[in-house]
Design a protein around this motif. Structure first.
Motif, short mmCIF file in Angstrom:
data_model
loop_
_atom_site.label_atom_id
_atom_site.label_comp_id
_atom_site.label_asym_id
_atom_site.label_seq_id
_atom_site.Cartn_x
_atom_site.Cartn_y
_atom_site.Cartn_z
N THR A 106 -72.47 28.04 -53.47
CA THR A 106 -71.22 28.00 -54.25
C THR A 106 -70.00 28.38 -53.41
OG1 THR A 106 -71.59 30.27 -55.04
CG2 THR A 106 -72.33 28.48 -56.47
N LEU A 107 -70.22 29.04 -52.28
CA LEU A 107 -69.09 29.39 -51.41
C LEU A 107 -68.59 28.18 -50.64
CD1 LEU A 107 -70.41 32.65 -49.69
CD2 LEU A 107 -69.27 32.40 -51.88
N MET A 108 -69.52 27.31 -50.27
CA MET A 108 -69.20 26.27 -49.32
C MET A 108 -68.95 24.92 -49.98
SD MET A 108 -69.41 28.44 -46.93
CE MET A 108 -69.03 27.51 -45.44
N ASP A 109 -69.09 24.86 -51.31
CA ASP A 109 -69.07 23.58 -52.01
C ASP A 109 -67.70 22.92 -52.07
OD1 ASP A 109 -71.56 22.79 -52.58
OD2 ASP A 109 -71.53 23.27 -54.71
N LEU A 110 -66.66 23.72 -52.06
CA LEU A 110 -65.33 23.13 -52.19
C LEU A 110 -64.83 22.56 -50.87
CD1 LEU A 110 -65.17 24.48 -55.00
CD2 LEU A 110 -62.86 25.19 -54.44
N ASP A 111 -64.14 21.43 -50.94
CA ASP A 111 -63.37 21.00 -49.78
C ASP A 111 -62.19 21.96 -49.61
OD1 ASP A 111 -64.90 18.81 -49.21
OD2 ASP A 111 -63.72 17.47 -50.49
N ALA A 112 -61.76 22.09 -48.36
CA ALA A 112 -60.63 23.00 -48.12
C ALA A 112 -59.43 22.63 -49.01
CB ALA A 112 -60.25 22.98 -46.65
N ALA A 113 -59.26 21.32 -49.25
CA ALA A 113 -58.10 20.88 -50.04
C ALA A 113 -58.20 21.29 -51.51
CB ALA A 113 -57.97 19.37 -49.95
N GLN A 114 -59.40 21.68 -51.95
CA GLN A 114 -59.56 22.04 -53.37
C GLN A 114 -59.15 23.48 -53.65
OE1 GLN A 114 -63.70 20.38 -53.59
NE2 GLN A 114 -63.06 19.69 -55.60
N PHE A 115 -58.87 24.24 -52.61
CA PHE A 115 -58.41 25.62 -52.85
C PHE A 115 -56.94 25.60 -53.26
CE2 PHE A 115 -62.18 26.67 -50.40
CZ PHE A 115 -62.65 27.78 -51.08
#
Lengths: 597, 597
Positions: B588-597
């Protein structure tokens, strides 16, 4: 220099998709407040916050307020920014049109509080205090006082304060010493010293209207003997201009850890002329009108500062090159990978994202319920909404400010040594956020309010406003395969909250110290479960919208689902810890003699 | 104004009763360091800290350091206090007698670090950096360099620094740009810019000896190409007086959140003359000699500041009258009860007490093991002790500073609004404590050191130095009726630590990101269990001593038993939370693309 961007996409999602802000426009008196109008206003508010207020945040902190002979000067640029705020009519956004307000729903000004605090918490203190004073006057003062003060305050031309604390008492206002002696003309002469008075003196407005707690000569002891008075800095003339100087002076400005551009004043009242607001000895009731709104506002401060700290942590984590991903180089063209590739950096960013977005949804929901309880035609619905707000107020105040501070700290941590240097602005967020845990009732007091007042009130009726709909929603979600991974852990945590409630209610009845001992653990559990509920709501909406081929914001919706998953797996388990601590009871807290510490 | 009292009673209990400091005097070379002598020295150290250093803490914070044209001035009184420190021979307390030191065990100066940081963290930075530089020179430099620099530094006449960080790199030192070019005379010309250099420039000593990381012209890329150099501010003359000015200048002093009386400098090296310490390209090894000692020292900073914050919270909680006890009025003769009667205030004080006393025992134990691994005649024992220190170093650094900061925050909270006002001094503890989580390797880096380096090292040999004796002690305690209430919860928590260790080792081998994702949760679990172990040791000793009719300090011993109980019931359950979060894995930590933050 730090950035701030009002999170309009997320705000739109919460207001429109999750909470159905459209229902507010169906309330009598709010017909004009369509979702489109609300978003248009918030876009304008965002411009003010991003372009006028945020650029003054760092400089305001460095310069602080200056004090000389009773005169207080706010930092460079504050007066001009305040004038823009007044010109835009922002102070009267949700104020009564009868006194010149725009009559928009509270929800709108509630959202705006988040934005203003994200941009510049110190600046926001000045309008925020006026807002609280307007509320108290509107609800409790005579028509004559309303006519005299409200139009000027709603226009932002005069500002307000809340004068409660004295050197020897803050939490325990029954001890106050400030005295009010009746004069022949129906006014009173107020004498005493108040401390920690935010916006007590400054150079932003023509006049400052103090709302002062004091005791009448015949006052009973304790909090039942406190009355509320209006004490203007300048006594208004017949045509309502600032007239002769009243006997109230700023004696000093405090030197504080943070919110340095907010003037925190020692106020000396020396036979100052004041007028009674509401009935004699009933000042605590009027004060709570201010306090409850103020407490929710402080919760929004926690959210606002957490949001800007998170935004800057993300920006830095994408930009700062340091080390290589443990899972293999991600940016071979660069001397190192951006630190956002590192799992522990991610953990901090995800925690901040999951808290701020969940808290935003919860906070706005509570804000909307204020509009419902003020305007809904059905008294049963009004009562339900009021109960909900009363129950959630200490949770929003304490959990949002505790977790908001934690978010500021972890966001600062992302900057390494640079986070400790003033120039980068991250440490200011930590210093500013810190006060929100303390004022308007320290967070320990909020926890006592929750377990000692809100929990037993009307035989647990307030709790049922939260527990029953959550129970129903959880039960329904447990039947949906796409939701079960979220609803499952939340269901267990909710069970612990219910069990903790039963234990605290039962033990606390027999031994109040046990309720006190459980209170902060209980409030934290409540906050986590409530924010978890919002994540369940959000993930449901996100899944539905994504299924409807809403490709325009597919990444946004996907982010919601993944953040919900993170929350359930990584943050919600804190409930286990707090529950176990709570269940261990209070004996180990009280066992030591004071001398053994 | 804040108070500080060196916790000598507790120190004596830990050193004499829990850890048996007497064993140190049985080590060759430390024969004189009897328990009595150690306590006598610490009593003298306490006087210095309480009477000379602590009174300068607030004023030092307000005044800060000043910078003008390369010259840095420390706050009023610092020079005089430093002279007293030098006159007392404190810098050489545990330094090599061959170079003028007193040759006392490291344990003694380790304890003194806690006291100095409790009294004045900013002041302590100056001798602390010298201490680290002495270590590096002693272990890695040539005899000639040792003879030239060590006597002056051990006397405190010259101070030291560690010049590592550059604007674009802190954690990732492989990126450093500072260059060293060989000169004909065997020296080097160093050129580059270093930032965040504590004690880089000041007015306390005649000379400042910089230890500088730089790259030789033929250096391999990355951390394998870093060399260490000695670069004095003034080049020593033949008779070892400060001679000509070297090409190193302070370019600025940073404006920081806290430790304002510690000069944090930008240092510009412009063809400065330096001498190689150790072998070319092997500077990282020498740096780690400094760093490991420094990391333990930073852990002591966390403990020191937590202790002084706690002491002041207790003093205020006994003094401040506010509200009445929920369990019935406790001080009817007063207008209100002291706030120490309130359970939630107690919870904060107990948490602080349980953390500081447990951490003190753990920290001193680690300190003693340094003496064991340096002096013990048996190489097997030496190796065991060294392993233990290596394993616990990241735990002491990160857990003590995280929990130390938390303690400073909750202690400040006890003061309500007064805690936010600079004058009271509580907010300074928060600002000062904050840096300890960041420097000498941010706490996230410590967690990676623990899971990525210390855990797998020598097939888990380091871990066994901790797990095996703890296992044995727990098993024995489970058989003792008087200990079972303490050993029981600890046994379960220890089981979770072991299980987490297996999971992290296994998952991390296949996927390093999983170890990274688990690291901070793992370190926190380790810290809690390790401090829990100390509480088990302490409660055992306290029960034995109390049974022996040691009535002189019956209240003290009773306090130990009750605090141990609090720790097990109220604090140790945090392990459940961290364990569950850890077990949820890193996806769950790594699932997002950087752009989704």
């Amino acid at each position: 220099m730090p950035i701030y961007k009002a999170p309009l996409e997320d705000i739109g999602f919460v207001l429109n998709d999750v909470l159905d802000i459209g229902q507010i426009a169906r309330l009598p008196g709010y017909e004009d407040a369509t979702p489109d109008l609300v978003m248009t206003i918030l876009e304008e508010a965002a411009k003010l916050c991003e372009n006028e207020l945020q650029p003054l945040n760092r400089s305001g902190d460095e310069e602080g307020c200056t004090y000389e002979n009773g005169v207080v000067r706010t930092p460079k640029g504050f007066k001009e920014a305040y004038d823009r705020y007044v010109e835009g009519g922002w102070q009267g956004l949700s104020a009564d049109p009868e006194y010149g307000g725009q009559g928009l729903p509270h929800t709108v000004s509630f959202v705006m509080e988040e934005l203003m605090n994200g941009a510049n918490m110190s600046f926001s203190m000045y309008p925020g205090l006026t807002h609280g004073a307007i509320n108290a006057i509107k609800v409790h003062a005579s028509d004559e006082l309303k006519r005299r003060y409200l139009p000027k305050m709603i226009a932002g031309e005069w500002s307000g304060t809340m004068c409660l604390t004295e050197p020897h008492c803050g939490t325990d206002l029954g001890l106050i010493k400030t005295r009010a002696v009746p004069a022949d003309d129906g006014s009173y002469r107020i004498t005493g010293t108040k401390i920690f008075i935010s916006a007590g003196e400054h150079d932003l407005t023509q006049n400052i209207i103090h709302l002062v707690l004091a005791k009448l000569p015949d006052a009973p002891a304790g909090t039942k003997g406190i009355s509320l008075f209006i004490v203007p800095k300048f006594l208004p003339t017949e045509d309502n201009r600032p007239g002769p100087r009243n006997g109230v002076m700023c004696g000093a400005v405090e030197h504080k850890m943070g919110i340095k551009a907010s003037a925190t004043c020692v106020m000396n009242f020396d036979e100052a002329t004041g007028w009674l607001v509401g009935e004699p000895h009933k000042g605590m009731r009027a004060m709570f009108t201010m306090m409850n709104a103020a407490r929710l506002g402080v919760g929004m401060q926690g959210l606002g500062v957490a949001t800007v700290a998170y935004q800057n942590a993300v920006a830095y984590a994408k930009d700062r090159l340091q080390g290589r991903s443990l899972g293999g180089t991600k940016a071979p063209e660069q001397p190192a990978d951006p630190i956002i590739v590192h799992p522990d950096v991610r953990k901090n960013l995800m925690t901040a994202k999951a808290f701020t977005e969940g808290a935003r949804a919860l906070g706005y929901w509570v804000g909307m319920m204020i509009d419902v309880y003020e305007k809904h035609p059905d008294p049963r619905v009004r009562q339900e909404a009021e109960d909900f707000v009363a129950l959630l107020t200490p949770v929003v105040k304490a959990y949002f400010t505790d977790a908001g501070f934690e978010t500021a700290v972890t966001s600062q941590q992302m900057y390494g040594g640079h986070g400790y240097i003033r120039e980068w602005g991250m440490e200011q967020f930590v210093r500013d956020a810190r006060i929100a845990m303390i004022y308007e009732g320290a967070n320990g007091i909020q926890a006592l309010d929750l377990v000692g007042r809100k929990m037993p009130q009307n035989m647990g009726r307030l709790l049922r406003r939260f527990f029953h709909p959550m129970q129903a929603e959880l039960a329904a979600a447990m039947d949906e395969p796409a939701l079960i991974e979220f609803a499952g852990p939340l269901f267990k945590a909710f069970g612990k909250l219910q069990q903790a409630t039963a234990i605290v209610a039962q033990k606390g009845m027999a031994k109040p110290d046990e309720a006190g001992a459980a209170s902060t653990d209980y409030l934290r559990i409540f906050g986590l479960v409530a924010v978890g509920w919002m994540w369940l709501k959000m993930v449901k909406v996100a899944q539905q919208k994504a299924a409807n081929d809403d490709t325009a914001n597919a990444a946004f919706l996907d982010g919601k689902v993944k953040t919900a998953r993170f929350f359930m797996q990584k943050m919600l388990p804190e409930v286990d810890f707090r529950f176990k601590s709570l269940m261990a009871g209070g004996k180990t807290l009280m066992d030591l003699d004071a001398a053994q510490f």
